[in-house]
Write a protein that holds these residues in place. Structure first.
Motif, PDB file in Angstrom:
ATOM      1  N   GLU A  39       0.838  -1.208   0.000  1.00 16.89           N
ATOM      2  CA  GLU A  39       0.000   0.000   0.000  1.00 16.89           C
ATOM      3  C   GLU A  39       0.871   1.256   0.000  1.00 16.89           C
ATOM      4  O   GLU A  39       0.575   2.221  -0.701  1.00 16.89           O
ATOM      5  N   THR A  40       1.938   1.232   0.771  1.00 16.77           N
ATOM      6  CA  THR A  40       2.864   2.367   0.794  1.00 16.77           C
ATOM      7  C   THR A  40       3.451   2.608  -0.590  1.00 16.77           C
ATOM      8  O   THR A  40       3.529   3.751  -1.055  1.00 16.77           O
ATOM      9  N   MET A  41       3.860   1.535  -1.265  1.00 19.79           N
ATOM     10  CA  MET A  41       4.410   1.682  -2.614  1.00 19.79           C
ATOM     11  C   MET A  41       3.361   2.250  -3.563  1.00 19.79           C
ATOM     12  O   MET A  41       3.656   3.134  -4.372  1.00 19.79           O
ATOM     13  N   HIS A  42       2.160   1.763  -3.465  1.00 19.13           N
ATOM     14  CA  HIS A  42       1.089   2.277  -4.323  1.00 19.13           C
ATOM     15  C   HIS A  42       0.903   3.775  -4.105  1.00 19.13           C
ATOM     16  O   HIS A  42       0.782   4.538  -5.073  1.00 19.13           O
ATOM     17  N   ASN A  43       0.906   4.191  -2.862  1.00  9.22           N
ATOM     18  CA  ASN A  43       0.745   5.621  -2.555  1.00  9.22           C
ATOM     19  C   ASN A  43       1.899   6.452  -3.116  1.00  9.22           C
ATOM     20  O   ASN A  43       1.692   7.584  -3.564  1.00  9.22           O
ATOM     21  N   LEU A  44       3.100   5.902  -3.098  1.00  6.63           N
ATOM     22  CA  LEU A  44       4.247   6.603  -3.688  1.00  6.63           C
ATOM     23  C   LEU A  44       4.104   6.718  -5.207  1.00  6.63           C
ATOM     24  O   LEU A  44       4.465   7.732  -5.805  1.00  6.63           O
ATOM     25  N   VAL A  45       3.569   5.678  -5.816  1.00  2.79           N
ATOM     26  CA  VAL A  45       3.401   5.677  -7.273  1.00  2.79           C
ATOM     27  C   VAL A  45       2.359   6.697  -7.710  1.00  2.79           C
ATOM     28  O   VAL A  45       2.530   7.376  -8.724  1.00  2.79           O
ATOM     29  N   ILE A  46       1.291   6.842  -6.945  1.00  3.35           N
ATOM     30  CA  ILE A  46       0.211   7.738  -7.357  1.00  3.35           C
ATOM     31  C   ILE A  46       0.350   9.148  -6.780  1.00  3.35           C
ATOM     32  O   ILE A  46      -0.513   9.992  -7.002  1.00  3.35           O
ATOM     33  N   ALA A  47       1.433   9.403  -6.083  1.00  3.98           N
ATOM     34  CA  ALA A  47       1.642  10.719  -5.464  1.00  3.98           C
ATOM     35  C   ALA A  47       1.725  11.821  -6.517  1.00  3.98           C
ATOM     36  O   ALA A  47       2.147  11.590  -7.654  1.00  3.98           O
ATOM     37  N   GLU A  48       1.314  13.015  -6.129  1.00  7.19           N
ATOM     38  CA  GLU A  48       1.365  14.181  -7.022  1.00  7.19           C
ATOM     39  C   GLU A  48       2.792  14.435  -7.501  1.00  7.19           C
ATOM     40  O   GLU A  48       3.034  14.668  -8.675  1.00  7.19           O
ATOM     41  N   ASN A  49       3.754  14.371  -6.571  1.00 10.91           N
ATOM     42  CA  ASN A  49       5.169  14.581  -6.906  1.00 10.91           C
ATOM     43  C   ASN A  49       5.921  13.280  -6.659  1.00 10.91           C
ATOM     44  O   ASN A  49       5.891  12.734  -5.561  1.00 10.91           O
ATOM     45  N   PHE A  50       6.609  12.821  -7.685  1.00 15.35           N
ATOM     46  CA  PHE A  50       7.351  11.566  -7.586  1.00 15.35           C
ATOM     47  C   PHE A  50       8.593  11.758  -6.727  1.00 15.35           C
ATOM     48  O   PHE A  50       9.401  12.648  -6.975  1.00 15.35           O
ATOM     49  N   ASP A  51       8.744  10.896  -5.716  1.00 22.04           N
ATOM     50  CA  ASP A  51       9.888  10.948  -4.813  1.00 22.04           C
ATOM     51  C   ASP A  51      10.735   9.690  -5.032  1.00 22.04           C
ATOM     52  O   ASP A  51      10.491   8.643  -4.435  1.00 22.04           O
ATOM     53  N   GLU A  52      11.739   9.819  -5.899  1.00 19.53           N
ATOM     54  CA  GLU A  52      12.548   8.657  -6.266  1.00 19.53           C
ATOM     55  C   GLU A  52      13.246   8.042  -5.054  1.00 19.53           C
ATOM     56  O   GLU A  52      13.328   6.816  -4.933  1.00 19.53           O
ATOM     57  N   THR A  53      13.718   8.865  -4.154  1.00 25.06           N
ATOM     58  CA  THR A  53      14.421   8.348  -2.969  1.00 25.06           C
ATOM     59  C   THR A  53      13.489   7.496  -2.122  1.00 25.06           C
ATOM     60  O   THR A  53      13.865   6.407  -1.670  1.00 25.06           O
ATOM     61  N   ALA A  54      12.271   7.969  -1.919  1.00 20.97           N
ATOM     62  CA  ALA A  54      11.304   7.214  -1.111  1.00 20.97           C
ATOM     63  C   ALA A  54      10.903   5.919  -1.818  1.00 20.97           C
ATOM     64  O   ALA A  54      10.782   4.866  -1.174  1.00 20.97           O
ATOM     65  N   VAL A  55      10.714   5.981  -3.134  1.00 21.24           N
ATOM     66  CA  VAL A  55      10.348   4.783  -3.885  1.00 21.24           C
ATOM     67  C   VAL A  55      11.480   3.773  -3.833  1.00 21.24           C
ATOM     68  O   VAL A  55      11.265   2.583  -3.616  1.00 21.24           O
TER      69      VAL A  55
END
Length: 165
Positions: A77-93
């Motif tokens: 779920e966390t990964m999904h939220n990172l994927v659909i985020a308004e601003n992509f955060d490569e470090t977090a992904v």
């Protein structure tokens, strides 16, 4: 250029799917560890198992169900939220992907351990049959990977010819 990207992505996804099916035929379902594509019958297809071997393998699988680390749905779920985020955060992904990969490695190690124990239950003749069947599957995967690579190269080549015209 879009066609090239699509062809490369399709080839990559297909190879990932094939390699994942080849190495990880298990997933954590609602009832515990579940065989996908019925690994036990697939792995031992064409090998005549004794009733004692079948029972020992059932026992190993039963233990594996209870011992295996569960799939962490909240991580997915966390990964999904990172994927659909308004601003992509490569470090977090990247951090999330590495965390999920470590969990997957732990599950694969546990399953490899069980498969090793199952393999050790086989007679030398049964092991030879299993190894032959494995080699046949690997040859098929290599052929498929070669075909996909050739297809991708052809798509790249025809796309670059169109863009040069």
């Amino acid at each position: 250029m879009r066609n090239v990207t699509a062809a490369v992505m399709a080839s990559t996804l297909t190879l990932i799917t094939l390699s994942s099916q080849a190495s990880d035929n298990w997933y954590q379902g609602g009832e515990g560890l579940v065989k996908r594509n019925n690994l036990q019958s697939h792995m031992f297809e064409g090998i005549n198992l004794t009733e004692q071997q079948r029972q020992q393998m059932r026992d190993l699988m039963h233990r594996a169900r209870h011992d295996s680390p569960p799939v962490n749905v909240s991580e997915m779920e966390t990964m999904h939220n990172l994927v659909i985020a308004e601003n992509f955060d490569e470090t977090a992904v990247r951090a999330q992907a590495e965390k999920m990969a470590q969990e997957q490695v732990a599950r694969q190690v546990e399953m490899a351990k069980v498969r090793n124990q199952m393999y050790r239950l086989l007679s030398p003749e049964q092991q030879a049959v299993l190894n032959d069947k494995h080699q046949q599957r690997m040859d098929q995967f290599r052929e498929l990977a070669d075909l996909q690579q050739k297809s991708s190269l052809q798509a790249l080549s025809s796309s670059s010819k169109r863009s040069n015209q």
